[in-house]
Design an enzyme around this catalytic site. Structure first.
Site, PDB file in Angstrom:
ATOM      1  N   ASP A 295       0.704  -1.413  -0.491  1.00  0.00           N
ATOM      2  CA  ASP A 295       0.412   0.094   0.056  1.00  0.00           C
ATOM      3  C   ASP A 295       0.708   1.253   0.238  1.00  0.00           C
ATOM      4  O   ASP A 295       1.536   1.659   0.779  1.00  0.00           O
ATOM      5  CB  ASP A 295      -1.090   0.335   1.181  1.00  0.00           C
ATOM      6  CG  ASP A 295      -1.856  -1.381   1.179  1.00  0.00           C
ATOM      7  OD1 ASP A 295      -3.034  -1.059   0.066  1.00  0.00           O
ATOM      8  OD2 ASP A 295      -1.900  -2.327   1.984  1.00  0.00           O
TER       9      ASP A 295
ATOM     10  N   ASP B  96     -10.136  -5.702  -0.675  1.00  0.00           N
ATOM     11  CA  ASP B  96      -9.205  -4.518  -0.098  1.00  0.00           C
ATOM     12  C   ASP B  96     -10.439  -3.843   0.662  1.00  0.00           C
ATOM     13  O   ASP B  96     -10.567  -2.872   0.825  1.00  0.00           O
ATOM     14  CB  ASP B  96      -8.168  -4.026  -0.706  1.00  0.00           C
ATOM     15  CG  ASP B  96      -7.642  -3.556   0.043  1.00  0.00           C
ATOM     16  OD1 ASP B  96      -7.219  -3.709   1.107  1.00  0.00           O
ATOM     17  OD2 ASP B  96      -6.648  -2.928  -0.141  1.00  0.00           O
TER      18      ASP B  96
HETATM   19  C1  DX5 Z   1      -6.147   0.285   2.914  1.00  0.00           C
HETATM   20  C2  DX5 Z   1      -5.443  -0.002   2.149  1.00  0.00           C
HETATM   21  C3  DX5 Z   1      -5.969  -1.445   2.745  1.00  0.00           C
HETATM   22  C4  DX5 Z   1      -5.626  -1.539   4.337  1.00  0.00           C
HETATM   23  C5  DX5 Z   1      -6.520  -3.404   4.656  1.00  0.00           C
HETATM   24  O1  DX5 Z   1      -6.600   2.122   2.579  1.00  0.00           O
HETATM   25  O2  DX5 Z   1      -5.353  -0.230   0.705  1.00  0.00           O
HETATM   26  O3  DX5 Z   1      -4.976  -3.009   2.120  1.00  0.00           O
HETATM   27  O4  DX5 Z   1      -4.727  -1.318   4.639  1.00  0.00           O
HETATM   28  O5  DX5 Z   1      -5.805  -3.233   6.107  1.00  0.00           O
HETATM   29  P1  DX5 Z   1      -7.374  -4.057   6.242  1.00  0.00           P
HETATM   30  O6  DX5 Z   1      -7.836  -5.461   6.125  1.00  0.00           O
HETATM   31  O7  DX5 Z   1      -6.935  -3.799   8.094  1.00  0.00           O
HETATM   32  O8  DX5 Z   1      -8.452  -3.219   5.892  1.00  0.00           O
HETATM   33 ZN    ZN Z   2      -4.269  -1.976  -0.622  1.00  0.00          ZN
END
Ligand code: DX5
Ligand code: ZN
Length: 226
Positions: free
Chosen positions: A33, A181
């Site tokens: 990310d 996601d």
């Molecule tokens: C949010 C990101 C995700 C997120 C996923 O902006 O794109 O990839 O960090 O984390 P969880 O599974 O904790 O929502």
């Molecule tokens: Zn992500």
């Protein structure tokens, strides 16, 4: 169902060890990310190509890596992520003007091309590019941080993409993958599998203080079977 970890909730001082733990748990796809301090509403900065290059060095060439670009100028700076070793670049449709050119540029570098859309963005923003996309990512939280709550109202949009991709494949077109996601945990992974999701990003559901990554992964996989 492929489970890919987001490392946002990891302790960044321990990132090498976390990556080792991910690989030892049998995971072979890592979701990266990238936030540039501008594009997401909360102005978060995460990491960029330098860390990605180090992760690539650590895991070798057999692990698939995607980068989810939450940046303002992906059209100009996408190539540094390819150079850093990602296999797939996923760009936000809201953040770029010319998705078609970005897709062609990525393919010309032998990199897969993905498009992602925010919860508020309709599927129609991505559907025209579907024949050329290797992956579509549906955000089930507003991007910006890990650990947010899953938005079940993404069901309709996800199913719409599933139907469009199935029709495309049936007509002999590209086998575009469908990914989700945000907020995916053991309690809702079976639900999104039901919607037709093939790849689920799991951040805080895998990397947390409740258990090891291997233990959390086992819990998630067993809820897919039950
Ligand atoms: C949010 C990101 C995700 C997120 C996923 O902006 O794109 O990839 O960090 O984390 P969880 O599974 O904790 O929502
Ligand atoms: Zn992500």
């Amino acid at each position: 169902m492929i489970i890919t970890p987001s490392i946002l909730t990891a302790d960044f001082c321990e990132i090498g060890r976390t990556i080792d733990e991910v690989i030892e748990a049998g995971i072979n796809w890592i979701h990266l990310d990238v936030m540039d301090g501008n594009w997401v509403v909360n102005r978060t900065i995460t990491f960029g190509p330098a860390l990605i290059r180090s992760i690539r060095k650590r895991v070798g060439s057999n692990v698939f890596m995607d980068c989810h670009l939450m940046v303002t100028n992906a059209e100009e700076n996408w190539e540094q992520y390819v150079d850093a070793g990602v296999n797939l670049v996923i760009a936000h449709v809201e953040a770029i003007e010319d998705m078609s050119t970005l897709i062609s540029n990525l393919h010309a570098r032998d990199c897969q091309a993905g498009a992602v859309l925010n919860p508020a963005t309709p599927a129609a923003a991505i559907l025209p590019f579907l024949p050329d996309l290797d992956l579509v990512l549906v955000m089930s939280v507003v991007p910006g941080k890990g650990g947010q709550s899953f938005m079940p109202e993404m069901e309709e949009k996800t199913k719409l993409f599933r139907a469009a991709i199935d029709a495309q494949i049936a007509a002999g077109g590209r086998q575009t993958k469908l990914m989700i996601d945000g907020g995916i945990k053991a309690h809702n992974i079976a639900q999104v599998a039901d919607w037709g999701i093939e790849v689920a990003v799991v951040g805080s559901g895998l990397i947390n203080d409740d258990g090891t990554i291997a233990q959390n992964l086992t819990k998630i996989k067993s809820s897919l079977l039950s």
